[in-house]
Design a protein around this motif. Structure first.
Motif, short mmCIF file in Angstrom:
data_model
loop_
_atom_site.label_atom_id
_atom_site.label_comp_id
_atom_site.label_asym_id
_atom_site.label_seq_id
_atom_site.Cartn_x
_atom_site.Cartn_y
_atom_site.Cartn_z
N TYR A 192 34.11 149.70 67.04
CA TYR A 192 35.01 150.66 67.67
C TYR A 192 36.09 151.01 66.66
O TYR A 192 36.82 150.13 66.19
CB TYR A 192 35.64 150.05 68.94
CG TYR A 192 36.61 150.98 69.65
CD1 TYR A 192 36.18 152.22 70.10
CD2 TYR A 192 37.93 150.62 69.88
CE1 TYR A 192 37.05 153.09 70.76
CE2 TYR A 192 38.81 151.47 70.54
CZ TYR A 192 38.36 152.71 70.98
OH TYR A 192 39.22 153.56 71.64
N PRO B 50 41.81 155.86 65.55
CA PRO B 50 42.86 156.36 64.65
C PRO B 50 44.23 156.23 65.30
O PRO B 50 44.40 156.53 66.48
CB PRO B 50 42.49 157.85 64.48
CG PRO B 50 41.72 158.21 65.70
CD PRO B 50 41.08 156.95 66.23
N ASN C 40 48.75 156.41 64.45
CA ASN C 40 49.92 156.53 63.57
C ASN C 40 50.45 155.12 63.32
O ASN C 40 50.17 154.21 64.09
CB ASN C 40 51.00 157.41 64.23
CG ASN C 40 50.49 158.83 64.46
OD1 ASN C 40 50.43 159.29 65.58
ND2 ASN C 40 50.12 159.50 63.41
N HIS D 193 51.92 151.62 67.69
CA HIS D 193 52.40 151.57 69.07
C HIS D 193 51.50 152.41 69.97
O HIS D 193 50.76 153.27 69.49
CB HIS D 193 53.85 152.03 69.17
CG HIS D 193 53.99 153.53 69.19
ND1 HIS D 193 53.53 154.34 68.19
CD2 HIS D 193 54.54 154.35 70.12
CE1 HIS D 193 53.80 155.59 68.48
NE2 HIS D 193 54.40 155.63 69.65
N GLY D 194 51.60 152.14 71.27
CA GLY D 194 50.80 152.91 72.21
C GLY D 194 50.91 152.34 73.61
O GLY D 194 51.81 151.54 73.90
N GLY E 90 44.08 149.68 77.72
CA GLY E 90 43.07 150.49 77.04
C GLY E 90 42.18 149.61 76.19
O GLY E 90 42.38 148.39 76.08
N LYS E 91 41.21 150.26 75.60
CA LYS E 91 40.17 149.51 74.89
C LYS E 91 40.70 148.74 73.69
O LYS E 91 40.37 147.57 73.49
CB LYS E 91 39.10 150.51 74.45
CG LYS E 91 37.84 149.88 73.95
CD LYS E 91 36.77 150.96 73.89
CE LYS E 91 35.49 150.44 73.33
NZ LYS E 91 34.43 151.45 73.42
N LYS E 92 41.54 149.38 72.86
CA LYS E 92 42.02 148.68 71.65
C LYS E 92 42.85 147.45 72.02
O LYS E 92 42.77 146.42 71.35
CB LYS E 92 42.77 149.62 70.71
CG LYS E 92 44.07 150.14 71.24
CD LYS E 92 44.75 151.04 70.23
CE LYS E 92 46.03 151.64 70.80
NZ LYS E 92 45.85 152.42 72.04
C1 FAD Z 1 45.65 161.19 64.06
C2 FAD Z 1 45.78 160.42 65.36
C3 FAD Z 1 46.90 159.63 65.56
C4 FAD Z 1 47.02 158.90 66.75
N1 FAD Z 1 48.10 158.08 66.91
C5 FAD Z 1 48.18 157.29 68.00
C6 FAD Z 1 49.22 156.33 68.14
O1 FAD Z 1 50.12 156.19 67.30
N2 FAD Z 1 49.22 155.55 69.25
C7 FAD Z 1 48.25 155.65 70.20
O2 FAD Z 1 48.30 154.90 71.19
N3 FAD Z 1 47.26 156.54 70.10
C8 FAD Z 1 47.19 157.36 69.02
N4 FAD Z 1 46.14 158.24 68.88
C9 FAD Z 1 45.14 158.26 69.94
C10 FAD Z 1 44.18 157.09 69.72
O3 FAD Z 1 43.21 157.43 68.75
C11 FAD Z 1 43.46 156.65 71.00
O4 FAD Z 1 42.87 157.77 71.62
C12 FAD Z 1 44.42 155.99 71.99
O5 FAD Z 1 45.26 155.07 71.37
C13 FAD Z 1 43.65 155.30 73.10
O6 FAD Z 1 42.90 154.27 72.54
P1 FAD Z 1 42.18 153.17 73.46
O7 FAD Z 1 41.42 152.24 72.58
O8 FAD Z 1 43.19 152.58 74.38
O9 FAD Z 1 41.14 154.09 74.22
P2 FAD Z 1 40.87 154.26 75.77
O10 FAD Z 1 41.88 155.20 76.34
O11 FAD Z 1 40.74 152.92 76.43
O12 FAD Z 1 39.48 155.02 75.74
C14 FAD Z 1 38.29 154.35 75.34
C15 FAD Z 1 37.23 155.33 74.98
O13 FAD Z 1 37.71 156.66 74.83
C16 FAD Z 1 37.22 157.24 73.65
N5 FAD Z 1 38.34 157.50 72.73
C17 FAD Z 1 39.50 156.81 72.64
N6 FAD Z 1 40.29 157.34 71.69
C18 FAD Z 1 39.61 158.38 71.19
C19 FAD Z 1 39.92 159.32 70.16
N7 FAD Z 1 41.06 159.29 69.44
N8 FAD Z 1 38.99 160.26 69.90
C20 FAD Z 1 37.84 160.30 70.58
N9 FAD Z 1 37.49 159.44 71.55
C21 FAD Z 1 38.38 158.48 71.85
C22 FAD Z 1 36.22 156.29 73.06
O14 FAD Z 1 34.94 156.64 73.52
C23 FAD Z 1 36.60 154.97 73.64
O15 FAD Z 1 35.49 154.13 73.81
C24 FAD Z 1 46.01 158.99 67.75
C25 FAD Z 1 44.90 159.80 67.52
C26 FAD Z 1 44.78 160.50 66.36
C27 FAD Z 1 43.55 161.35 66.14
#
Ligand code: FAD
Length: 156
Positions: free
Chosen positions: A35, A38, A40, A55-56, A60-62
Motif C-alpha cells: 500500500y 502520498p 505532505n 499529519h492527517g 483510515g488505512k495508513k
Molecule cells: C500530493 C498529495 C499530498 C497529500 N498529503 C496528505 C497529507 O499531508 N495528509 C493526509 O492525511 N493525506 C494527504 N494526502 C491524501 C492521502 O494520499 C490519502 O488519500 C489520505 O491520507 C487517506 O489515506 P488512508 O490510508 O487513510 O486511506 P483511506 O481513506 O482509509 O482509504 C483507503 C483506500 O482508498 C484509496 N486511496 C487512499 N488514498 C488515496 C489516494 N491518495 N489516491 C488514490 N486512492 C487512494 C486506496 O484504494 C486505499 O486502499 C495527499 C495526497 C496527495 C496526492
C-alpha cells in the motif's frame, strides 16, 4: 545502486533534496502486495537522525497499517524536467530522488504534536511560529518516521 555515478552521498546535499520535495510516499507491505500513500511532510534532525513528520486523520488505512507494522519504506522526488532530444532514445528525465526505510509511530504527546505540525508548516510556508487550536491538535494524527537508511539519486 547500479548507476553509482548518479548517487548523491553528501549529507547536506541529501538534506537539500529532502527539503525541496513536496510529497513523500509511504509504502507498507499489505497481504502479498503493498500500500503506497502520498503525503505532505516536514523534515528535521533529531539526535543525529533524519526524521519525517506527517499529519492527517486519526483513522483510515495508513493509521491501521502503522499500528500493525512499525517499519515502512518511503520515496520522494523533485527537480523534474524532460530533457528533449531528436530521437526517442535521446529523451531523458531530470530528477533528484530519495528511497529509504524507517521506523514509524504515532505521536500522542500534544506538545510533540504541535512541534511536528510546526515542522510540517515550515516545510511549505518557510514560517515556524504558527498557532494551532488545542482541539485541532487533539483531532489530528501525527506520524513520526525515523529514517534508518536511505539512498539519494540524481539524473541531470
Ligand atoms: C500530493 C498529495 C499530498 C497529500 N498529503 C496528505 C497529507 O499531508 N495528509 C493526509 O492525511 N493525506 C494527504 N494526502 C491524501 C492521502 O494520499 C490519502 O488519500 C489520505 O491520507 C487517506 O489515506 P488512508 O490510508 O487513510 O486511506 P483511506 O481513506 O482509509 O482509504 C483507503 C483506500 O482508498 C484509496 N486511496 C487512499 N488514498 C488515496 C489516494 N491518495 N489516491 C488514490 N486512492 C487512494 C486506496 O484504494 C486505499 O486502499 C495527499 C495526497 C496527495 C496526492
Amino acid at each position: 545502486m547500479r548507476r553509482n555515478d548518479r548517487e548523491i552521498t553528501e549529507g547536506p546535499v541529501i538534506d537539500q533534496v529532502i527539503r525541496s520535495c513536496d510529497c513523500c510516499r509511504l509504502g507498507f507491505p499489505e497481504g502479498g502486495g503493498s500500500y503506497i500513500v502520498p503525503l505532505n511532510f516536514g523534515f528535521t534532525m533529531e539526535e543525529g537522525r533524519r526524521v519525517l513528520y506527517f499529519h492527517g486523520a486519526k483513522e483510515g488505512k495508513k493509521i491501521r497499517l502503522i499500528r500493525e507494522l512499525p517499519h515502512v519504506g518511503f520515496e520522494m522526488d523533485t527537480n523534474h524536467k524532460v530533457n528533449e532530444a531528436e530521437t526517442a532514445c535521446g529523451y531523458s528525465f531530470r530528477f533528484r530522488s530519495i528511497i529509504g526505510q524507517g521506523h514509524v509511530c504515532l505521536v500522542e504527546n500534544l506538545d510533540e504534536k504541535r512541534k511536528a505540525l510546526q515542522i510540517i508548516m515550515e516545510h511549505y510556508s518557510s514560517k515556524r511560529d504558527w498557532q494551532f487550536p488545542e482541539a485541532a491538535v487533539e483531532q489530528t494524527a501525527v506520524i513520526k518516521l525515523v529514517v534508518t537508511e536511505l539512498a539519494c539519486k540524481e539524473h541531470l
